[in-house]
Design a protein around this motif. Structure first.
Motif, short mmCIF file in Angstrom:
data_model
loop_
_atom_site.label_atom_id
_atom_site.label_comp_id
_atom_site.label_asym_id
_atom_site.label_seq_id
_atom_site.Cartn_x
_atom_site.Cartn_y
_atom_site.Cartn_z
N LYS A 90 -56.08 32.78 13.39
CA LYS A 90 -55.16 33.11 14.48
C LYS A 90 -54.75 31.84 15.21
O LYS A 90 -55.50 30.87 15.28
N ARG A 91 -53.57 31.88 15.78
CA ARG A 91 -53.12 30.81 16.68
C ARG A 91 -52.76 31.47 18.00
O ARG A 91 -52.12 32.52 18.04
N TYR A 92 -53.18 30.83 19.08
CA TYR A 92 -52.99 31.42 20.41
C TYR A 92 -51.87 30.70 21.15
O TYR A 92 -51.76 29.47 21.11
N GLN A 93 -51.05 31.48 21.83
CA GLN A 93 -49.96 30.92 22.64
C GLN A 93 -50.44 30.80 24.08
O GLN A 93 -51.01 31.73 24.64
N VAL A 94 -50.20 29.62 24.68
CA VAL A 94 -50.72 29.32 26.01
C VAL A 94 -49.58 28.88 26.91
O VAL A 94 -48.85 27.94 26.59
N PHE A 95 -49.42 29.56 28.05
CA PHE A 95 -48.39 29.19 29.01
C PHE A 95 -48.96 28.16 29.97
O PHE A 95 -50.05 28.34 30.54
N VAL A 96 -48.23 27.05 30.17
CA VAL A 96 -48.67 25.98 31.07
C VAL A 96 -47.74 25.95 32.27
O VAL A 96 -46.54 25.69 32.15
N SER A 97 -48.30 26.22 33.45
CA SER A 97 -47.52 26.31 34.68
C SER A 97 -47.91 25.21 35.65
O SER A 97 -49.09 24.97 35.89
N SER A 98 -46.91 24.51 36.19
CA SER A 98 -47.15 23.45 37.17
C SER A 98 -45.81 22.98 37.72
O SER A 98 -44.77 23.35 37.19
N THR A 99 -45.87 22.15 38.76
CA THR A 99 -44.67 21.39 39.11
C THR A 99 -44.43 20.40 37.97
O THR A 99 -45.32 20.15 37.15
N PHE A 100 -43.24 19.79 37.95
CA PHE A 100 -42.88 19.07 36.72
C PHE A 100 -42.83 17.56 36.88
O PHE A 100 -43.61 16.84 36.27
N THR A 101 -41.91 17.04 37.73
CA THR A 101 -41.67 15.60 37.73
C THR A 101 -42.89 14.80 38.17
O THR A 101 -43.10 13.68 37.72
N ASP A 102 -43.74 15.36 39.05
CA ASP A 102 -44.91 14.64 39.53
C ASP A 102 -46.09 14.74 38.57
O ASP A 102 -47.08 14.01 38.73
N LEU A 103 -45.99 15.62 37.58
CA LEU A 103 -47.12 15.85 36.66
C LEU A 103 -46.71 15.66 35.20
O LEU A 103 -47.26 16.31 34.30
N LEU A 104 -45.77 14.76 34.95
CA LEU A 104 -45.29 14.55 33.58
C LEU A 104 -46.42 14.10 32.65
O LEU A 104 -46.60 14.65 31.56
N SER A 105 -47.19 13.10 33.07
CA SER A 105 -48.27 12.59 32.22
C SER A 105 -49.36 13.64 32.04
O SER A 105 -49.93 13.78 30.95
N GLU A 106 -49.63 14.38 33.13
CA GLU A 106 -50.65 15.42 33.04
C GLU A 106 -50.24 16.51 32.05
O GLU A 106 -51.04 16.95 31.22
#
Length: 338
Positions: A3-19
């Motif tokens: 199986k492969r699992y789909q994971v939604f990643v939620s965050s603010t964007f421009t300040d957390l690009l590297s993260e």
């Protein structure tokens, strides 16, 4: 059956690009299928409906909270918090990752507006309630903790997941798997290009062949007479001197001493008088630090020595790593055949 699992990643964007890049890479290495705002174009007519559909299709939900609350909806709630609330109402397994020391986040990546700061604090408290949270300090630290936490969550809360097309009983399932495979390849391509693309807005800052004058003091002769010195270098030359030492975190004081030693050696080569010591001025060093930050080449974090005191440290961004290679790597036409 794999199986492969789909994971939604939620965050603010421009300040957390590297993260986000480190989290996406961690998910891909676990053969998971990442999903997030990278998939949503600005032209989507009903973006929130699409976001809900993607969250519904995901097996797990990850929220990353840094120093910004983010852009808000008409109701005054950030899109990140709205996504979190929807995942919570949908009974999705939620993994929360919060910055361990928000007071140490650079000011350019934090909320200045008091109302937004209060909303961010309230959101942090909500994310910490009734669930185990992990706390991170750097993009690499975050990526590692996401990987370990997701492995444990999959073990204890196995989700429906996706199966490969050859195991599917219907053409509909085969179509879904192929669509997800295309999405996965698109994300891999986007991740690979991040380190090659310059951050937006850096054209307004001096860099590359633009020159800067650096200065300091030196001790000359047997009596150690203090004299001023200066040197003019291009920003590429400055970064070429520092870049290779920052693939791993390097203390700021070490960086200043490293530069001083380089310039001391240069002064000794060019001087007929004995030079006992040399110091790069704090003003010049801070100019270098601010400029490299503005050009998106480095990030500033924190390290702690054995006494527990905090000291700023420098580390290359993904863009900075690529730029060092362009400056320092030997090209084929530069190799002399002997």
């Amino acid at each position: 059956m794999e199986k492969r699992y789909q994971v939604f990643v939620s965050s603010t964007f421009t300040d957390l690009l590297s993260e986000r890049q480190n989290v996406m890479q961690a998910l891909l290495e676990l053969d998971c299928i990442p999903a997030g705002m990278e998939l949503f174009s600005a032209s989507d007519a009903d973006q929130w409906s699409l976001i809900k559909e993607v969250i519904d299709d995901c097996d797990y939900y990850i929220v990353i909270i840094g120093g910004r609350y983010g852009s808000t909806t008409a109701e005054g709630i950030s899109f990140t918090e709205k996504e979190f609330d929807y995942a919570l109402s949908s009974n999705k397994p939620i993994l929360a990752f919060l910055h361990k020391d928000p007071d140490q986040i650079p000011s350019g990546k934090t909320e200045i507006n008091p109302d937004a700061r209060e909303k961010l604090l309230a959101f942090r408290r909500k994310a910490e309630t009734d669930r185990i949270c992990k706390y991170w300090l750097s993009p690499e630290d975050l990526g590692a903790k996401v990987s370990r936490s997701l492995i444990k969550t999959i073990k204890h809360q196995p989700a429906e997941g996706w199966i490969r097309g050859r195991f599917a009983a219907t053409t509909e399932l085969l179509s879904q798997v192929n669509e997800l495979r295309e999405t996965n390849e698109k994300l891999k391509s986007n991740l690979a290009s991040i380190g090659e693309t310059s951050p937006p807005g850096i054209d307004q800052y001096a860099g590359g062949a633009d020159e800067v004058e650096l200065h300091g003091t030196k001790e000359v002769g047997p009596d150690k007479v203090t004299e001023d010195w200066s040197i003019t270098l291009s920003w590429d030359e400055v970064f070429a001197l520092l870049g290779p030492t920052m693939y791993e975190e390097c203390a700021e004081k070490t960086m200043q001493a490293h530069l001083s030693n380089i310039f001391l050696a240069k002064q000794k080569e060019d001087s007929s008088v004995e030079i006992k010591g040399l110091q790069l001025s704090d003003e010049s060093f801070q100019t270098i630090k601010i400029q490299l930050l503005a050009l998106g080449l480095i990030m500033i974090g924190d390290i702690h020595d054995i006494t527990g005191s905090g000291n700023a440290n420098w580390v290359l961004t993904s863009f900075g790593q690529g730029y060092v290679m362009k400056l320092k790597a030997i090209r084929k036409n530069e190799i002399e055949l002997r």
